[in-house]
Scaffold this active site. Structure first.
Site, PDB file in Angstrom:
ATOM      1  N   SER A   8       0.807  -1.210   0.000  1.00  0.00           N
ATOM      2  CA  SER A   8       0.000   0.000   0.000  1.00  0.00           C
ATOM      3  C   SER A   8       0.842   1.263   0.000  1.00  0.00           C
ATOM      4  O   SER A   8       0.351   2.330  -0.295  1.00  0.00           O
ATOM      5  CB  SER A   8      -0.910   0.023   1.225  1.00  0.00           C
ATOM      6  OG  SER A   8      -0.170   0.250   2.391  1.00  0.00           O
ATOM      7  N   SER A  10       2.039   3.038   2.469  1.00  0.00           N
ATOM      8  CA  SER A  10       1.516   4.062   3.358  1.00  0.00           C
ATOM      9  C   SER A  10       2.602   5.032   3.792  1.00  0.00           C
ATOM     10  O   SER A  10       2.337   5.999   4.468  1.00  0.00           O
ATOM     11  CB  SER A  10       0.889   3.417   4.587  1.00  0.00           C
ATOM     12  OG  SER A  10       1.842   2.710   5.319  1.00  0.00           O
ATOM     13  N   PRO A 155      -1.474   1.923   9.757  1.00  0.00           N
ATOM     14  CA  PRO A 155      -1.363   1.357   8.411  1.00  0.00           C
ATOM     15  C   PRO A 155      -0.027   0.675   8.173  1.00  0.00           C
ATOM     16  O   PRO A 155       1.026   1.149   8.608  1.00  0.00           O
ATOM     17  CB  PRO A 155      -1.536   2.589   7.511  1.00  0.00           C
ATOM     18  CG  PRO A 155      -2.411   3.494   8.320  1.00  0.00           C
ATOM     19  CD  PRO A 155      -1.961   3.310   9.742  1.00  0.00           C
ATOM     20  N   ASP A 156      -0.082  -0.448   7.479  1.00  0.00           N
ATOM     21  CA  ASP A 156       1.076  -1.279   7.097  1.00  0.00           C
ATOM     22  C   ASP A 156       1.722  -2.024   8.261  1.00  0.00           C
ATOM     23  O   ASP A 156       2.692  -2.750   8.056  1.00  0.00           O
ATOM     24  CB  ASP A 156       2.167  -0.451   6.399  1.00  0.00           C
ATOM     25  CG  ASP A 156       1.803  -0.097   4.958  1.00  0.00           C
ATOM     26  OD1 ASP A 156       0.746  -0.556   4.483  1.00  0.00           O
ATOM     27  OD2 ASP A 156       2.569   0.639   4.318  1.00  0.00           O
ATOM     28  N   SER A 157       1.204  -1.866   9.472  1.00  0.00           N
ATOM     29  CA  SER A 157       1.880  -2.458  10.629  1.00  0.00           C
ATOM     30  C   SER A 157       1.765  -3.969  10.673  1.00  0.00           C
ATOM     31  O   SER A 157       2.583  -4.639  11.321  1.00  0.00           O
ATOM     32  CB  SER A 157       1.311  -1.872  11.927  1.00  0.00           C
ATOM     33  OG  SER A 157      -0.080  -2.164  12.051  1.00  0.00           O
TER      34      SER A 157
END
EC number: 3.2.1.-
Length: 467
Positions: A8, A10, A155-157
C-alpha cells in the site's frame, strides 16, 4: 508506472497533526449517511481545517477550485496523527474529536506512530521504542471522549513485516493488542480497525492469521486499501475471505472498512503522483448496504502526495484535480450502490457485488461466455511498448468452484504480471485462474483482476468458464 510492489505504500501518508480544528455544523459540505448495514450509523466528520479546505479558501479564483471544492473538500476524510509527541497527542486528539462531537458527527482518526514505521521507508519514524509507543497510545486514548469515533490503527503495521525479525514481530503484535485494548477501554464506543493490507498483497488466509496474532479479536475489525487503488469489489471480496478465515479460527463478528479515496480508476501501481488514470472512488459513507462493511472511508485524503514526485503527504492541487475532474458531484451521485452481500459476516465467503466506481476507460475487447461466467477487458493505461489492463469476471449463474479466463496473445504481445488471479501461459494461450479468495462467486457476482503486458493492448477475445 509498473505495479512492481504489491503494497500500500503508506509511507506517503504522513500529515501535519498539530492544527486545532474549529467546530463545523452539518451544513452543505457535510457528507451524510445513516447506516443500512454494518455497525456504524451517522454522519462522518468533515474537518474544516484540512489541507484541501485551506487551499480552497486561499485560492477562490483558481480554475481548479470549483471541482476540488465540490468533489474533494466537501467530503469527510481521516485526520492523521503521525507526529510522535507524547506531551501533545492527548490534546491533539481531544481537539479533533471534540470538534466532531460538537458538530454531531463521527470523527475518523488514523494513528500512525508505531516503532519502525514503514520499515524505514519514506514515512519512517514513529516511537523510538514500544514502551514509548504505549505512552503515546495512552495519550491518544485519553483524548477520544465517549462518543462514536473510528480509529484506523497503524497502516502497514501488520501487512508489512519484511524488515522485522521473529522476535520483533511478536513484540509488535503485543503492542498492537495492547493499543487496541487501551483504546477500547478508554472509549467503549470507539470503533478500532487493524491493518489488513489490500487484495493484491498477502493472501486472505495469511492476513487473517496475522490479524489474529495482532489482537483483532479485541478490535471491531480491519481495514483494507489504505493509500491504494484497488477496486471496491475486489476489496470487499478479499475482506469477506478474511472474515471467513477469522471465523475458522474462532474469531467472529469482525467487519471491514475500505479506503475508497483513490480507487475509482486503474489499480496496481503504488504511487499516484505521476498517474493520470487515478480517480476518487466511492464518496465516504457508513451507508454501505453490506453487513460485512462498516464504512467506505477516505483514509488517504485525495490530493496528498505519495512521495515519488512531491513531498510525501503534501497537498498538491493538480493531483486533487486529476482525481476529481471526471467524478460526479456528490449531490448528483447516489450515496451507495446496494450490494448483493450476504446478510452477516459469518454466513458466506462469497465476494459481494459491492459498489465500485465507473471505470475511467471504456471497456474494450469482446466479452465472451463460457460455462457460467463472462469476462470483459478494458485498457486502463498504455505507453510506448506496453499497457495495463483490467478484466471483470461476471458470474452469471455463479462459479461455486472457481473460474478461468483464457485468450490468445496477439503478435508481439506478452503478459508479464497479473494481480487478483493466477497466470499461466502456454505458447500463445494465456489463462488466468481465480486467486484463492475471489473464485467462489454467487449468481450475479463479479470479480476483477489486473495485468501488465507488452505490445499493444488490442481487443482480445476472452473466454470465461467455471472450473
Amino acid at each position: 508506472m509498473f505495479p512492481t510492489r504489491p503494497r500500500s505504500r503508506s509511507r506517503s501518508k504522513i500529515l501535519a497533526t498539530t492544527v486545532v480544528c474549529a467546530t463545523v455544523g452539518a451544513g452543505l459540505w457535510a457528507a451524510t449517511g445513516a447506516a443500512s448495514a454494518g455497525t456504524i450509523s451517522g454522519t462522518l466528520y468533515r474537518d474544516p481545517d484540512s489541507a484541501v479546505a485551506r487551499w480552497v479558501q486561499a485560492n477562490p479564483n483558481d480554475s481548479r477550485t470549483t471541482v476540488i471544492r465540490n468533489r474533494v473538500a466537501s467530503q469527510p476524510a481521516s485526520r492523521w496523527f503521525a507526529s510522535f509527541n507524547v506531551s501533545t497527542i492527548r490534546s491533539e486528539v481531544s481537539a479533533y474529536v471534540g470538534a466532531a462531537n460538537a458538530a454531531g458527527q463521527i470523527p475518523v482518526l488514523t494513528l500512525y506512530g508505531i516503532t519502525n514505521r514503514d520499515c524505514g521507508g519514506a514515512s519512517s519514524g514513529g516511537a523510538p521504542d514500544l514502551t514509548q509507543y504505549q505512552t503515546w497510545i495512552n495519550g491518544a486514548a485519553q483524548g477520544l471522549g465517549g462518543q462514536t469515533a473510528v480509529v484506523v490503527l497503524e497502516p502497514d503495521s501488520i501487512a508489512l513485516l519484511t524488515c522485522l525479525s521473529s522476535s520483533e514481530i511478536a513484540a509488535r503484535n503485543q503492542a498492537l493488542r495492547t493499543a487496541t485494548q487501551t483504546l477500547k477501554a478508554a472509549n467503549p464506543n470507539a470503533k478500532v480497525y487493524l491493518d489488513a493490507g489490500h487484495s493484491t498483497w498477502n493472501s486472505a488466509a495469511d492476513q487473517a492469521s496475522r490479524l489474529a496474532a495482532a489482537g483483532v479479536a479485541a478490535a471491531d475489525g480491519f481495514y483494507t486499501n489504505v493509500s491504494n487503488f484497488n477496486g471496491t469489489s475486489a476489496e470487499s471480496a478479499y475482506g469477506r475471505s478474511i472474515i471467513s478465515a477469522l471465523n475458522g479460527q474462532g474469531i467472529t463478528g469482525k467487519r471491514q472498512v475500505i479506503d475508497t479515496s483513490r480507487n475509482g480508476g486503474a489499480s496496481g501501481d503504488w504511487c499516484g503522483d505521476d498517474n493520470t488514470d487515478r480517480r476518487i472512488g466511492q464518496y465516504p459513507t457508513t451507508n454501505t448496504s453490506d453487513a460485512n462493511i462498516d464504512g467506505y472511508l477516505w483514509v488517504k485524503p485525495p490530493g496528498e502526495a505519495d512521495g515519488c514526485r512531491y513531498a510525501a503527504g503534501s497537498f498538491q492541487p493538480d493531483l486533487a484535480y486529476s482525481l476529481a475532474s471526471s467524478a460526479p458531484d456528490p449531490s448528483t451521485s447516489p450515496s451507495v450502490t446496494p450490494s448483493t452481500a450476504s446478510p452477516s459476516p459469518s454466513t458466506s465467503v462469497s465476494p459481494s457485488t459491492s459498489p465500485s466506481t465507473s471505470p475511467s476507460a471504456s471497456p474494450s475487447g469482446s466479452p465472451s461466455t463460457g460455462g457460467s461466467c463472462t469476462a470483459t477487458f478494458r485498457t486502463t493505461s498504455s505507453w510506448q511498448g506496453g499497457f495495463q489492463g483490467e478484466v471483470t469476471v461476471a458470474a452469471g449463474s455463479g462459479t461455486p468452484n472457481g473460474w478461468a479466463v483464457t485468450w490468445t496473445l496477439a503478435s508481439g504481445q506478452s503478459i508479464s504480471q497479473v494481480w487478483g488471479g493466477v497466470l499461466s501461459v502456454s505458447g500463445s494461450t494465456v489463462t488466468v485462474r481465480n486467486a484463492a479468495w475471489n473464485g467462489t462467486l454467487p449468481a450475479g457476482g463479479s470479480a476483477q483482476f489486473g495485468l501488465i503486458g507488452s505490445g499493444s493492448a488490442g481487443t482480445p477475445v476472452l473466454t470465461c468458464a467455471k472450473v
